[in-house]
Enzyme design. Structure first.
Site, PDB file in Angstrom:
ATOM      1  N   ARG A   1       0.803  -1.218   0.000  1.00 46.47           N
ATOM      2  CA  ARG A   1       0.000   0.000   0.000  1.00 46.47           C
ATOM      3  C   ARG A   1       0.836   1.269   0.000  1.00 46.47           C
ATOM      4  NH1 ARG A   1      -4.719  -2.116   4.169  1.00 46.47           N
ATOM      5  NH2 ARG A   1      -5.711  -3.495   2.655  1.00 46.47           N
TER       6      ARG A   1
ATOM      7  N   HIS B   1      -5.618   5.408   6.667  1.00 43.30           N
ATOM      8  CA  HIS B   1      -6.331   4.141   6.813  1.00 43.30           C
ATOM      9  C   HIS B   1      -5.959   3.320   8.039  1.00 43.30           C
ATOM     10  CE1 HIS B   1      -8.399   0.488   5.577  1.00 43.30           C
ATOM     11  NE2 HIS B   1      -7.258  -0.191   5.621  1.00 43.30           N
TER      12      HIS B   1
END
Length: 566
Positions: free
Chosen positions: A277, A345
């Site tokens: 990510r 996140h």
């Protein structure tokens, strides 16, 4: 002040908290276990997990391969003993949740299906369509409520952890339905309150997930570890920030820029959209900064294209994503790309805990995202978070139960309870200043988005620190308009902002001195990883003057740091 007495108190009723409750209850039916949650457990943020839970379930996969993928994904900052334990325990949790009723998606042969995920070299993401956390939570909550020795305190707000002589003896919490402060006395306390990404403006996080447990433990003397490492998920839906699962890319989705290019070939030629990510988020941010983002009413964005998958596959594998895209994004992914950009996140950092989930305070345990056992290091691989919640939730439940069975209750000092009641009701609810909570909160989130985002720079971090500390001073002059005590959401927002300002300060303070780029911490002024000086964990301790930093070494068992390429 009323007092509630239990052997074990678990704060937080998401995956980690519920898993801890089940294990503790199974160890002894004589243990009196309480689970405190700001809302009903099935509204915990864990239900938002979509894509899957990582576990070695096939012969061609291996524990060493999962561990190495995790360590490499962590940019070599993960503690490798914890990682090796974690990967071996994860498959057991998949089987348990299956026995408890989790409807895992199946292959044609009837086996639990697995999909590819970023940074994993094998398809090891067990999934339940694209509602994995939702189904896991229902299965574990269903199991938890079968025990007669587990009591749920739904819609209670924990405000402080009470520690005496470095022993956790209890906590304070507000009954939101009546508004009064209560004392909880316990032999063992487990923090399982989730992460703190609501300190950011554009985030995938639920509004109630504000890092409370981290802040309470920090204020009580436990260090927070590696708080500079915040994960930015590549696919937050524009404009809401709601998560579009990495499983969409695991099923074959493409990332497209304004020129129609699958630009990941420039940044991760082997893994493409399924690079870790941090790699994908930086690639997207670079495309946007260099003018190759698509233009929309909410600013530049990247397109997630699922059209080539076809309606049948999208409806089978990604039904929630289609529904969310239509209702919240105004696009049907069967017919058009989904507008996305990186969103805050996940917190790799949290309350420092060891492989047994023990913290530096006796009787205090931490599990799930609020903890830092350092399985994820500088960057977490997708699907490792729900697995971590299950594995270390179970560990925390077991360790807390064993501790509670051999220890006695300690007295919760009355003067500390009264001081907390005064701080909360007189200092926050009773404050008659001119500042407003929403204005300070919005300013905090704007600062974090602009100056503590994917790409960071020393002078911006210093400016952010100055501004956050000014907001902390302004917070002392707030006024909560509603002075009522029954479901006073304005009051609760003030309490949450108080926690978040501390956590924003710790995040910046931890990021400032780390003069390197590693995982999710990307410094424009220090673009390279520096193993000689920075292969170490950051510890932040609470003082009246702000965070005090110390450093401890990373545990390396098998894999020495090498160049990280995908």
């Amino acid at each position: 002040m009323e007092k509630n007495v239990h052997d074990i108190v678990i704060v937080g009723a998401g995956l980690a908290g519920l898993r801890a409750a089940v294990t503790a209850a199974e160890i002894s039916n004589k243990l009196d276990i309480a689970v405190i949650s700001k809302h009903h457990p099935l509204r915990s943020h864990s239900v938002c997990a979509q894509g899957g839970t990582a576990a070695v379930m096939r012969e061609k996969d291996s524990f060493d391969l999962h561990a190495f993928d995790t360590v490499k994904g962590a940019d070599y900052l993960a503690d490798q003993d914890a990682v090796e334990f974690f990967v071996r325990q994860a498959p057991k949790e998949i089987i348990l949740t299956e026995h408890w009723g989790c409807p895992w998606s199946r292959t044609q042969e009837g086996k639990i299906d697995q999909r590819p995920f970023g940074g994993h070299s094998f398809p090891r993401a067990c999934f339940a369509a694209d509602m994995t956390g939702f189904h896991e939570m229902h299965a574990i909550y269903g199991k938890a409520i079968t025990y007669g020795n587990v009591k749920f305190y739904d819609e209670w707000f924990a405000t402080s952890l009470v520690v005496e002589n470095n022993i956790a003896v209890g906590l304070t919490a507000i009954d939101m339905t009546a508004g009064g402060m209560h004392a909880f006395s316990a032999k063992a306390i487990i923090m399982a309150t989730g992460g703190h990404e609501r300190i950011y403006e554009f985030t995938t996080f639920s509004h109630t997930t504000t890092g409370d447990g981290m802040a309470m433990a920090y204020r009580a003397g436990a260090p927070l570890e590696d708080m500079e490492f915040v994960q930015f998920h590549p696919t937050g839906l524009v404009p809401s920030g709601v998560l579009i699962t990495e499983g969409a890319r695991g099923e074959g989705g493409y990332l497209i820029n304004a020129n129609g290019e699958r630009f990941m070939k420039k940044y991760a030629p082997e893994k493409m959209e399924l690079a870790p990510r941090d790699v994908v988020s930086r690639a997207e941010q670079t495309e946007i900064l260099e003018g190759r983002g698509l233009e929309g009413p909410y600013g530049p964005y990247i397109a997630l294209d699922l059209r080539h998958l076809g309606e049948e596959k999208i409806n089978e594998r990604l039904p929630l994503i289609r529904d969310v895209a239509i209702k919240l994004g105004g696009v049907d992914p069967v017919k058009e790309p989904i507008p996305i950009r990186p969103a805050a996140h996940y917190s790799m950092g949290g309350i420092k805990a060891n492989i047994k989930s023990e913290t530096s305070i006796a009787g205090l345990y931490a599990a799930g995202e609020c903890s830092c056992i350092s399985v994820h290091g500088a960057n977490r691989l997708g699907t490792n978070s729900t697995a971590e919640c299950l594995v270390f939730g179970a560990v925390a439940g077991e360790e807390a139960a064993k501790y509670a069975l051999k220890n006695t209750l300690h007295e919760v000092p009355k003067e500390k309870l009264l001081a907390e009641e005064k701080r909360v009701f007189d200092g926050i609810l009773g404050s008659e200043g001119s500042e407003r909570v929403p204005a300070i909160r919005d300013e905090m989130r704007r600062i974090m988005n602009e100056k503590v985002w994917i790409y960071r720079k020393g002078d911006q971090l210093q400016a952010a620190m100055k501004e956050i500390r000014e907001l902390k001073q302004r917070f002392k002059r707030i006024k909560v308009e509603d002075k009522g005590k029954f479901f006073n959401t304005g009051f609760l927002s003030a309490l949450q902002l108080d926690f978040m300002l501390d956590l924003a300060e710790v995040t910046i303070a931890s990021a400032l001195p780390r003069a390197e780029s590693r995982g999710a911490h990307s410094r424009v002024d220090y673009p390279k990883r520096d193993d000689q000086n920075w292969l170490k964990h950051t510890l932040a301790y609470c003082t009246k003057d702000g965070p005090r930093l110390e450093y401890v070494p990373v545990t390396i068992t098998k894999w020495s740091p090498v160049a990280r390429t995908y």
